[in-house]
Design a protein around this motif. Structure first.
Motif, short mmCIF file in Angstrom:
data_model
loop_
_atom_site.label_atom_id
_atom_site.label_comp_id
_atom_site.label_asym_id
_atom_site.label_seq_id
_atom_site.Cartn_x
_atom_site.Cartn_y
_atom_site.Cartn_z
N THR A 60 0.84 -1.20 0.00
CA THR A 60 0.00 0.00 0.00
C THR A 60 0.87 1.25 0.00
O THR A 60 1.76 1.40 0.85
CB THR A 60 -0.91 0.03 1.23
N THR A 61 0.64 2.10 -0.98
CA THR A 61 1.31 3.40 -1.01
C THR A 61 0.24 4.47 -1.21
O THR A 61 -0.94 4.17 -1.41
CB THR A 61 2.34 3.49 -2.16
N TYR A 91 1.86 -6.18 -9.40
CA TYR A 91 2.61 -6.44 -8.17
C TYR A 91 3.49 -7.66 -8.39
O TYR A 91 3.17 -8.54 -9.20
CB TYR A 91 1.66 -6.70 -7.00
N GLY A 92 4.60 -7.73 -7.66
CA GLY A 92 5.42 -8.92 -7.68
C GLY A 92 4.80 -10.01 -6.84
O GLY A 92 3.85 -9.77 -6.07
N MET A 93 5.32 -11.21 -6.95
CA MET A 93 4.79 -12.31 -6.16
C MET A 93 5.05 -12.12 -4.67
O MET A 93 4.45 -12.79 -3.84
CB MET A 93 5.39 -13.63 -6.63
N ASP A 94 5.92 -11.17 -4.34
CA ASP A 94 6.14 -10.83 -2.93
C ASP A 94 5.22 -9.70 -2.46
O ASP A 94 5.30 -9.27 -1.31
CB ASP A 94 7.60 -10.44 -2.69
N GLY A 95 4.38 -9.21 -3.37
CA GLY A 95 3.42 -8.16 -3.01
C GLY A 95 3.88 -6.75 -3.27
O GLY A 95 3.09 -5.80 -3.12
N ASP A 363 -7.91 -1.97 7.69
CA ASP A 363 -8.90 -1.54 6.71
C ASP A 363 -8.45 -0.34 5.89
O ASP A 363 -9.19 0.14 5.03
CB ASP A 363 -10.24 -1.26 7.38
N ASN A 364 -7.25 0.18 6.13
CA ASN A 364 -6.70 1.25 5.31
C ASN A 364 -5.60 0.74 4.38
O ASN A 364 -4.90 1.54 3.76
CB ASN A 364 -6.12 2.36 6.21
N ALA A 365 -5.46 -0.57 4.31
CA ALA A 365 -4.41 -1.18 3.49
C ALA A 365 -5.03 -1.93 2.32
O ALA A 365 -6.22 -2.24 2.30
CB ALA A 365 -3.57 -2.12 4.34
N ASN A 366 -4.19 -2.24 1.34
CA ASN A 366 -4.63 -3.03 0.20
C ASN A 366 -4.95 -4.47 0.63
O ASN A 366 -4.47 -4.94 1.65
CB ASN A 366 -3.55 -3.03 -0.89
N PRO A 367 -5.74 -5.17 -0.18
CA PRO A 367 -6.13 -6.54 0.18
C PRO A 367 -4.95 -7.51 0.20
O PRO A 367 -3.85 -7.21 -0.27
CB PRO A 367 -7.11 -6.92 -0.94
N VAL A 368 -5.22 -8.67 0.74
CA VAL A 368 -4.27 -9.79 0.73
C VAL A 368 -4.81 -10.84 -0.23
O VAL A 368 -5.98 -11.22 -0.15
CB VAL A 368 -4.10 -10.40 2.13
N LEU A 369 -3.98 -11.30 -1.15
CA LEU A 369 -4.38 -12.36 -2.07
C LEU A 369 -4.00 -13.71 -1.47
O LEU A 369 -2.89 -13.89 -0.97
CB LEU A 369 -3.71 -12.18 -3.43
N ILE A 370 -4.95 -14.64 -1.50
CA ILE A 370 -4.74 -15.99 -0.96
C ILE A 370 -4.70 -16.97 -2.12
O ILE A 370 -5.66 -17.08 -2.88
CB ILE A 370 -5.88 -16.37 0.01
N PHE A 371 -3.60 -17.68 -2.27
CA PHE A 371 -3.46 -18.69 -3.31
C PHE A 371 -3.75 -20.07 -2.69
O PHE A 371 -3.02 -20.53 -1.81
CB PHE A 371 -2.04 -18.67 -3.90
N TYR A 372 -4.83 -20.71 -3.17
CA TYR A 372 -5.24 -22.01 -2.66
C TYR A 372 -4.91 -23.10 -3.68
O TYR A 372 -4.92 -22.88 -4.88
CB TYR A 372 -6.76 -22.08 -2.46
#
Length: 374
Positions: A60-61, A91-95, A363-372
């Motif tokens: 998040t920036t 985004y990179g795979m590290d976020g 809630d002020n940050a970007n989402p988290v992606l979950i890889f299942y």
């Protein structure tokens, strides 16, 4: 190529005309019947065996704050996302944040209305600008490459797209009348519409959105959904899936007077067959979503499925990983989107999941992606 598309269009038109009458398609050799749909839905993740492969907290920036992520595509080591604020970012795979693809404006390399994005076979990110009737092309690093101008009628009401082949795009549209197409195959090189898939319904008031991701592409073929249909259409013409069900199907009368999402809620509340709004495919499974209510997982080899409720009966039991806000797929993995203020999962559940998966944010940050992986 054009002959193949015409053949496919004839097959699909035949299926659609039968679908509205609810005739039996089982005599067609390319139908794969999926059993198990009428079984009671399970709690989210119960017995699914979802493994968490990785979590990616999107950086998040001040310049890249996202809202709800609607679509994710993975290209090599880049994660391409689009959010409600109609901004496409990498985004990179590290976020870590990498770049943005274009921006809103009147400049030659800018877009006015972002109606969706897709990645073509050259790994270019294509932004669909339905106002300018153009496909804006950017390389994977966000540099402007050029644009392809299309006829106005082609991009009218377009909401998403996927690459059909090297020179063509498969576009989904908001549905309005029976005369308007639900999907269009457009050849960019020849500036020609190769085929159209008609809408099975008529909206009585506002355009009807099938879903955020009503089609997906994998290994050169496309799977597509139509509202309230028990079929999944393979847009290369090689396969058609059918969900076996004894639930009531929408009638022709209902389909010709759809009022916004009213029919969806009516069918769901009355235990009818709702159909699906979004679809994703991995190596071994299909994932078919119905709004924020439930999802259906299909074992492609066994041709059996199980429905899961997103929220009803959700328990954070050890060993069970619920799916959250599915927005993409990659290889054998399905990609979820975990964020605060979600319509799918209560905030206290979100907090607990973030702790469990070591991806806490706010809630002020970007989402988290979950890889299942299933």
């Amino acid at each position: 190529m054009k002959n193949q598309v015409r053949s496919f269009a004839i097959i699909l038109l035949l299926l659609l005309s039968c679908s509205c009458r609810h005739d039996n398609h089982d005599g067609l050799s390319d139908v794969k019947v999926i059993a198990g749909y009428d079984n009671e839905p399970k709690a989210n993740g119960d017995g699914l065996g979802a493994e968490i492969v990785r979590t990616v907290k999107l950086e998040t920036t001040a310049d890249n704050l996202l809202r709800t992520v609607n679509k994710v595509a993975v290209v090599e080591d880049s994660i391409i996302v689009v959010a409600d604020n109609a901004i496409v970012q990498s985004y990179g795979m590290d976020g870590h944040y990498r770049c943005q693809f274009g921006s809103k404006g009147n400049g030659g390399d800018e877009y006015i209305t972002m109606s969706g994005f897709y990645v073509n076979d050259n790994d270019e990110v294509i932004i669909i600008d339905s106002y300018r009737n153009a496909l804006m092309r950017y390389d994977i690093n966000g540099n402007y490459v050029g644009k392809d101008e299309l006829d106005h009628a082609v991009l009218n009401n377009v909401r998403n797209g996927v690459a059909y082949n090297n020179s063509s795009v498969f576009l989904s549209k908001e549905l309005t009348t029976l005369d308007a197409p639900a999907y269009v195959v457009y050849d960019i090189e020849s500036s020609a519409v190769l085929s159209e898939i008609p809408s099975p319904l008529q909206s009585a008031d506002v355009p009807y959105l099938i879903g955020q991701n009503p089609m997906c592409r994998r290994d050169g073929h496309i799977l597509a959904l139509l509202p309230f249909s028990q079929y999944i259409y393979d847009c290369d013409g090689s396969q058609v899936y059918k969900f076996e069900t004894d639930k009531a199907l929408a009638t022709e009368q209902q389909l010709q007077g759809v009022t916004n999402m009213g029919l969806s809620f009516e069918m769901y509340s009355n235990g009818g067959f709702t159909g699906f709004t979004d679809i994703f495919e991995t190596d071994s499974h299909l994932f078919c979503m119905f709004l924020n209510a439930e999802y259906t997982v299909v074992d492609k080899e066994q041709l059996v499925c199980q429905r899961y409720s997103y929220t009803s009966g959700l328990k954070l039991t050890d060993g069970i990983n619920p799916l959250v806000n599915i927005v993409g797929c990659h290889g054998d993995q399905i990609i979820g989107n975990l964020f605060y203020n979600s319509m799918y999962v209560r905030s206290e559940i979100i907090e607990e999941l973030m702790k469990r998966w070591n991806c806490e944010t706010d809630d002020n940050a970007n989402p988290v992606l979950i890889f299942y992986r299933i």
